[in-house]
Design an enzyme around this catalytic site. Structure first.
Site, mmCIF file in Angstrom:
data_model
loop_
_atom_site.group_PDB
_atom_site.id
_atom_site.type_symbol
_atom_site.label_atom_id
_atom_site.label_comp_id
_atom_site.label_asym_id
_atom_site.label_seq_id
_atom_site.Cartn_x
_atom_site.Cartn_y
_atom_site.Cartn_z
ATOM 1 N N LYS A 113 0.816 -1.211 0.000
ATOM 2 C CA LYS A 113 0.000 0.000 0.000
ATOM 3 C C LYS A 113 0.855 1.268 0.000
ATOM 4 C CE LYS A 113 -4.195 -2.184 1.400
ATOM 5 N NZ LYS A 113 -3.710 -3.567 1.652
HETATM 6 C C1 LIG Z 1 -4.308 -4.665 1.012
HETATM 7 C C2 LIG Z 1 -3.523 -5.922 0.908
HETATM 8 C C3 LIG Z 1 -3.871 -6.956 0.002
HETATM 9 C C4 LIG Z 1 -5.105 -6.890 -0.870
HETATM 10 O O1 LIG Z 1 -5.020 -5.905 -1.869
HETATM 11 P P1 LIG Z 1 -6.351 -5.389 -2.613
HETATM 12 O O2 LIG Z 1 -5.929 -4.223 -3.387
HETATM 13 O O3 LIG Z 1 -7.306 -5.040 -1.496
HETATM 14 O O4 LIG Z 1 -6.853 -6.518 -3.448
HETATM 15 C C5 LIG Z 1 -3.054 -8.071 -0.082
HETATM 16 N N1 LIG Z 1 -1.977 -8.201 0.714
HETATM 17 C C6 LIG Z 1 -1.614 -7.238 1.610
HETATM 18 C C7 LIG Z 1 -0.425 -7.472 2.463
HETATM 19 C C8 LIG Z 1 -2.368 -6.072 1.728
HETATM 20 O O5 LIG Z 1 -2.011 -5.136 2.632
#
Ligand SMILES: *Cc1c(COP(=O)(O)O)cnc(C)c1O
Length: 469
Positions: A113
């Site tokens: 993120k």
């Molecule tokens: C947010 C997240 C996901 C999922 O990603 P999306 O964009 O919601 O599909 C997968 N792995 C981790 C570690 C995350 O923080």
């Protein structure tokens, strides 16, 4: 480039206008009016670019209302070796002769993120300064999303963050990561309650339109188009690093929850990036896997959603999925609106007739992974490849192996580092993940947070007193 709503009820707006908004006024999500196209010549010209420069090139296709010199400054401020730990920003590391890991978790909070949030932090500050206005981000977190937002917005002008977290219910690492921030514009509020209580307080305050307007409240949730745009960059980067010539195809495997990460891959593919397949990996919460297997989209209630050892993928409904469906039904806003009306009424919609029309499920394949699969994959990857992966990435590796094709590189998106989920590493290997060197001593730093009762009025008073106005 202008943006419209997936439900057809919003006049076209440029990027800076949708950046600071949540849902479109008609309840839909902002999407580009037309998708820019990538040519083979353009991709070849981008091969040697450093990440920040590639980000500038890709984002300028979506952001046409910020002057080029300014946008370039923003991408160069967001993607630095100091923030992401190496010149590569996003390293590509082979696991074996079939799979590679695309390292999206080298940022300050050790999860993918950061890739989008670091750019968003720069873009927010820029647009708010230009407009002479302010924004107060109000959110709830059980650990991950909140910290990425705080690290991206710390010290930024014109914006403050009020992040609610459940008091005493996060890991000591997660607490240290968030609460050790000393920036005056970051407000950690530890609520005496559980995550749902935090979420309810946010809903109550954000739903009070007068308060929302008075305090310039906003959010940085996964439906922000700026995040999707910034994520498209690393698909292009991954393709450039894994290939040597124009028409070579690559597949990407994506551990998925809210469908934000993989949606960016889908957009990249639709723009003309030679992506063979997008491999969607879910955990036990397999709403999306079910859709790509059957054409039936059936979100679950919070009670039906399992708490798993890949917790950032524990979703009941995939908030970005509406953007994919919009594309699938030929950008027909009325159709999307009807489908979401049916979803609200019946709890599902069925597009089983539709998926096949687009050839092999529109380029998607999907699979699900369980707790036992996760542990086995962490062990096998460590034993065979000498690489320690986190539980979310393990879901991706497990499903990716089911869809490897000869001659097509398979890139698994590494969505977090193992140090963040050390309990599961302990369970898989019998010992914890080593903490990253850069974060040694994090847990002994002084912490700054406000403990409050589970009381929306107390939080309201606090926000009113401390909001940037
Ligand atoms: C947010 C997240 C996901 C999922 O990603 P999306 O964009 O919601 O599909 C997968 N792995 C981790 C570690 C995350 O923080």
């Amino acid at each position: 480039m202008n943006y419209v709503s997936t439900r057809g009820g919003m006049a076209p707006l440029p990027f800076s206008d949708i950046l600071l908004e949540g849902l479109a006024p008609d309840g839909g999500l902002a999407v580009p009016q037309t998708l820019p196209k990538l040519t083979a010549a353009q991709l070849e010209a981008w091969r040697a670019l450093p990440y920040a420069e590639l980000a500038f090139e890709v984002l300028s296709l979506f952001i046409t209302d910020i002057p080029a010199a300014d946008l370039r400054r923003l991408t160069h401020a967001a993607y630095t070796p100091a923030i992401f730990g190496s010149e590569d920003i996003v390293p590509l590391r082979p696991l074996d002769d079939k799979l590679s890991l695309l390292g999206l978790s080298e940022g300050p909070t050790l999860a993918f993120k950061d890739m989008a949030m670091q750019f968003l932090g720069q873009a927010f500050e820029y647009v708010l300064t230009k407009r002479g206005t302010t924004l107060n981000i109000l959110g709830a977190t059980s650990g991950d999303t909140g910290s990425a937002a705080e690290y991206a917005l710390r010290g930024k002008k014109g914006v403050s963050v009020f992040m609610l977290s459940p008091h005493g219910r996060m890991s000591s690492f997660q607490r240290a990561q968030m609460y050790s921030l000393q920036d005056a514009n970051i407000h950690n509020i530890a609520v005496r309650g559980v995550f749902d209580d935090c979420q309810d307080i946010v809903k109550a305050l954000a739903g009070d339109l007068q308060f929302k307007a008075d305090c310039h409240l906003g959010a940085v949730n996964s439906i922000n188009w700026g995040r999707i745009a910034a994520q498209i960059v690393y698909y292009v980067h991954g393709w450039l690093r894994a290939t040597t010539k124009a028409d070579q195809q690559v597949s990407f495997a994506v551990p998925s929850g809210n469908f934000g990460n993989i949606l960016a891959g889908h957009i990249a593919r639709r723009m003309g990036l030679p992506i063979r397949r997008l491999v969607l990996a879910t955990n036990e919460n397999n709403v999306l896997e079910e859709f790509f297997r059957t054409g039936m989209y059936r979100p679950r209630s919070a009670q039906q959603t399992h708490a798993t050892s890949s917790p950032s993928m524990d979703i009941s409904r995939a908030s970005n999925f509406e953007r994919f469906i919009f594309d699938l039904v030929g950008a027909d806003g009325a159709r999307v609106k009807a489908l979401w009306t049916q979803l609200a009424k019946d709890g599902y919609f069925d597009l089983s007739g539709q998926l096949g029309e687009f050839g092999e499920n529109y380029g998607f394949v999907a699979g699900a992974s369980s707790h036992a699969d996760r542990l086995a994959t962490i062990r096998a990857t460590y034993d065979a490849c000498g690489v320690l992966i986190d539980p979310h990435t393990a879901d991706g590796v497990k499903v990716a192996r089911e869809f490897v094709e000869p001659g097509i590189p398979m890139l698994v998106l590494e969505t977090a580092l193992p140090a963040k989920f050390s309990d599961t590493i302990q369970e898989a290997l019998g010992r914890p993940a080593p903490p990253p060197a850069a974060l040694a001593g994090l847990e002994s730093l002084p912490q700054r947070f406000e403990v409050m009762d589970n009381d929306a009025e107390a939080v309201r008073r606090y926000v009113r007193e401390h909001a940037a106005l």
